[in-house]
Design a protein around this motif. Sequence first.
Motif, PDB file in Angstrom:
ATOM      1  N   SER A 162     -47.945 -60.687 -51.540  1.00 26.26           N
ATOM      2  CA  SER A 162     -47.839 -60.611 -50.081  1.00 26.26           C
ATOM      3  C   SER A 162     -46.425 -60.971 -49.671  1.00 26.26           C
ATOM      4  N   ASP A 163     -46.086 -60.668 -48.421  1.00 24.94           N
ATOM      5  CA  ASP A 163     -44.785 -61.083 -47.902  1.00 24.94           C
ATOM      6  C   ASP A 163     -44.673 -62.598 -47.850  1.00 24.94           C
ATOM      7  N   ARG A 166     -43.680 -63.631 -51.197  1.00 27.50           N
ATOM      8  CA  ARG A 166     -42.283 -63.227 -51.407  1.00 27.50           C
ATOM      9  C   ARG A 166     -41.328 -64.189 -50.717  1.00 27.50           C
ATOM     10  N   TRP A 167     -41.672 -64.611 -49.502  1.00 26.54           N
ATOM     11  CA  TRP A 167     -40.822 -65.560 -48.791  1.00 26.54           C
ATOM     12  C   TRP A 167     -40.767 -66.906 -49.504  1.00 26.54           C
ATOM     13  N   ALA A 168     -41.888 -67.328 -50.056  1.00 26.10           N
ATOM     14  CA  ALA A 168     -41.882 -68.589 -50.794  1.00 26.10           C
ATOM     15  C   ALA A 168     -40.965 -68.498 -52.012  1.00 26.10           C
ATOM     16  N   PHE A 169     -41.002 -67.366 -52.720  1.00 24.71           N
ATOM     17  CA  PHE A 169     -40.091 -67.155 -53.849  1.00 24.71           C
ATOM     18  C   PHE A 169     -38.639 -67.156 -53.381  1.00 24.71           C
ATOM     19  N   VAL A 170     -38.373 -66.497 -52.249  1.00 25.07           N
ATOM     20  CA  VAL A 170     -37.011 -66.441 -51.706  1.00 25.07           C
ATOM     21  C   VAL A 170     -36.487 -67.846 -51.421  1.00 25.07           C
ATOM     22  N   LYS A 191     -49.731 -68.349 -68.879  1.00 25.20           N
ATOM     23  CA  LYS A 191     -50.759 -69.342 -68.588  1.00 25.20           C
ATOM     24  C   LYS A 191     -51.965 -68.732 -67.879  1.00 25.20           C
ATOM     25  N   GLY A 192     -52.002 -67.407 -67.816  1.00 26.50           N
ATOM     26  CA  GLY A 192     -53.124 -66.732 -67.170  1.00 26.50           C
ATOM     27  C   GLY A 192     -53.074 -66.759 -65.657  1.00 26.50           C
ATOM     28  N   LEU A 193     -51.921 -67.065 -65.102  1.00 26.00           N
ATOM     29  CA  LEU A 193     -51.751 -67.093 -63.653  1.00 26.00           C
ATOM     30  C   LEU A 193     -51.165 -65.764 -63.164  1.00 26.00           C
ATOM     31  N   ASP A 194     -51.239 -65.542 -61.893  1.00 30.90           N
ATOM     32  CA  ASP A 194     -50.753 -64.300 -61.292  1.00 30.90           C
ATOM     33  C   ASP A 194     -49.292 -64.477 -60.893  1.00 30.90           C
ATOM     34  N   GLN A 195     -48.397 -63.801 -61.619  1.00 33.20           N
ATOM     35  CA  GLN A 195     -46.978 -63.971 -61.336  1.00 33.20           C
ATOM     36  C   GLN A 195     -46.540 -63.316 -60.035  1.00 33.20           C
ATOM     37  N   SER A 196     -47.436 -62.547 -59.404  1.00 34.54           N
ATOM     38  CA  SER A 196     -47.110 -61.946 -58.105  1.00 34.54           C
ATOM     39  C   SER A 196     -47.407 -62.902 -56.946  1.00 34.54           C
ATOM     40  N   ARG A 197     -48.071 -64.004 -57.250  1.00 35.25           N
ATOM     41  CA  ARG A 197     -48.465 -64.958 -56.209  1.00 35.25           C
ATOM     42  C   ARG A 197     -47.752 -66.285 -56.420  1.00 35.25           C
ATOM     43  N   TYR A 198     -47.089 -66.743 -55.378  1.00 35.15           N
ATOM     44  CA  TYR A 198     -46.417 -68.044 -55.449  1.00 35.15           C
ATOM     45  C   TYR A 198     -47.411 -69.170 -55.217  1.00 35.15           C
ATOM     46  N   TRP A 199     -48.093 -69.128 -54.068  1.00 34.71           N
ATOM     47  CA  TRP A 199     -48.957 -70.231 -53.648  1.00 34.71           C
ATOM     48  C   TRP A 199     -50.144 -70.395 -54.603  1.00 34.71           C
ATOM     49  N   GLY A 200     -50.220 -71.555 -55.230  1.00 38.79           N
ATOM     50  CA  GLY A 200     -51.333 -71.861 -56.121  1.00 38.79           C
ATOM     51  C   GLY A 200     -51.227 -71.244 -57.499  1.00 38.79           C
ATOM     52  N   HIS A 201     -50.192 -70.444 -57.756  1.00 36.81           N
ATOM     53  CA  HIS A 201     -50.015 -69.814 -59.064  1.00 36.81           C
ATOM     54  C   HIS A 201     -48.653 -70.189 -59.641  1.00 36.81           C
ATOM     55  N   VAL A 202     -47.613 -69.411 -59.364  1.00 36.75           N
ATOM     56  CA  VAL A 202     -46.288 -69.751 -59.875  1.00 36.75           C
ATOM     57  C   VAL A 202     -45.843 -71.113 -59.355  1.00 36.75           C
ATOM     58  N   GLU A 203     -46.291 -71.460 -58.194  1.00 33.25           N
ATOM     59  CA  GLU A 203     -45.982 -72.767 -57.603  1.00 33.25           C
ATOM     60  C   GLU A 203     -46.338 -73.917 -58.547  1.00 33.25           C
ATOM     61  N   THR A 204     -47.329 -73.728 -59.407  1.00 37.04           N
ATOM     62  CA  THR A 204     -47.847 -74.830 -60.216  1.00 37.04           C
ATOM     63  C   THR A 204     -47.168 -74.978 -61.571  1.00 37.04           C
ATOM     64  N   VAL A 205     -46.285 -74.045 -61.938  1.00 35.53           N
ATOM     65  CA  VAL A 205     -45.681 -74.106 -63.273  1.00 35.53           C
ATOM     66  C   VAL A 205     -44.223 -74.533 -63.199  1.00 35.53           C
ATOM     67  N   ASN A 206     -43.739 -75.043 -64.326  1.00 36.88           N
ATOM     68  CA  ASN A 206     -42.349 -75.497 -64.423  1.00 36.88           C
ATOM     69  C   ASN A 206     -41.760 -74.970 -65.715  1.00 36.88           C
ATOM     70  N   LEU A 239     -39.936 -65.291 -34.278  1.00 38.21           N
ATOM     71  CA  LEU A 239     -40.923 -65.083 -35.320  1.00 38.21           C
ATOM     72  C   LEU A 239     -40.746 -66.031 -36.496  1.00 38.21           C
ATOM     73  N   GLY A 240     -41.877 -66.291 -37.172  1.00 37.68           N
ATOM     74  CA  GLY A 240     -41.858 -67.011 -38.435  1.00 37.68           C
ATOM     75  C   GLY A 240     -42.504 -66.158 -39.499  1.00 37.68           C
ATOM     76  N   VAL A 241     -42.693 -66.718 -40.687  1.00 34.75           N
ATOM     77  CA  VAL A 241     -43.322 -65.996 -41.795  1.00 34.75           C
ATOM     78  C   VAL A 241     -44.652 -66.656 -42.134  1.00 34.75           C
ATOM     79  N   CYS A 242     -45.467 -65.924 -42.874  1.00 33.18           N
ATOM     80  CA  CYS A 242     -46.770 -66.421 -43.346  1.00 33.18           C
ATOM     81  C   CYS A 242     -47.742 -66.682 -42.220  1.00 33.18           C
ATOM     82  N   ASN A 243     -47.514 -66.103 -41.052  1.00 31.72           N
ATOM     83  CA  ASN A 243     -48.384 -66.378 -39.907  1.00 31.72           C
ATOM     84  C   ASN A 243     -49.792 -65.855 -40.081  1.00 31.72           C
ATOM     85  N   ALA A 244     -49.955 -64.764 -40.825  1.00 32.39           N
ATOM     86  CA  ALA A 244     -51.277 -64.163 -40.976  1.00 32.39           C
ATOM     87  C   ALA A 244     -51.844 -64.356 -42.371  1.00 32.39           C
TER      88      ALA A 244
END
Length: 245
Positions: A162-163, A166-170, A191-206, A239-244
């Motif tokens: 989602s956008d 994408r904004w979280a990655f940016v 690790k079996g996570l979704d690399q297309s998703r930041y929140w709750g997925h890539v966010e959790t790895v280091n 405007l902001g991001v992640c509003n929806a």
Amino acid sequence: MHWPQITWIVITVLGLGILLVKHGQPRIEKYSFWTQLIHVLLIAWLLWCGGFFSQAKAAGIPLEAQQYQRELTRNARAIWGLDAPIATFAAQIHQESSWKKSARSPVGAMGLAQFMPATSDWIASIYPDSLGTNQPYNPSWAMRALVSYNLWHWERIKGTDSDCDRWAFVLSAYNGGLGWVQRDRKLATTKGLDQSRYWGHVETVNAGRSAANWRENRGYPQRIIKRWQPLYVDAGWGLGVCNAD
């Protein structure tokens, strides 16, 4: 709202409540309930026009921010178009420097956008027409550099769910570098996570940052999008991001 606005509302409602209870009874008071209600509404309208209630929306926004709102809007729209998420960029500057144009971090980051010297030199060479002067302590330069650097990352971060992701990655890349984002996304897949998703997925790895740097980087998108951005949206910055999402 904060205590001045809340206090005024509570006192006003209590006063009207007392008058309402007494309404219709023999009275010696000069004003009826309806007269007092009209009086209160008139005062409320005058306070609204004077900014009394709008100040509550701006609570938490540094006073220094107001002088840069128009310039940030101009720079953001010049790079991102009319739909530029100005409230997000404002929140990012809030996080970076609290709108202090002379800010300098202990490690040498400079100005509103907190560019390190090497990054400042690099972006000046990438965009010589608009940023070639390389003036990190110049607020206009800093705001143009911030929105341009975000776009540079946006164009290179693809394949997101989602956008909002994408904004979280940016923002993560702005804070810690695009290379770390790419390594984190690659590790997430192992690790079996979704690399297309930041929140709750890539966010959790280091992928190898120090624990302190990793915590700081993961807190960066959170604070900008979820803590500071709503202040600027509510205050009418745009405007902001992640509003929806």
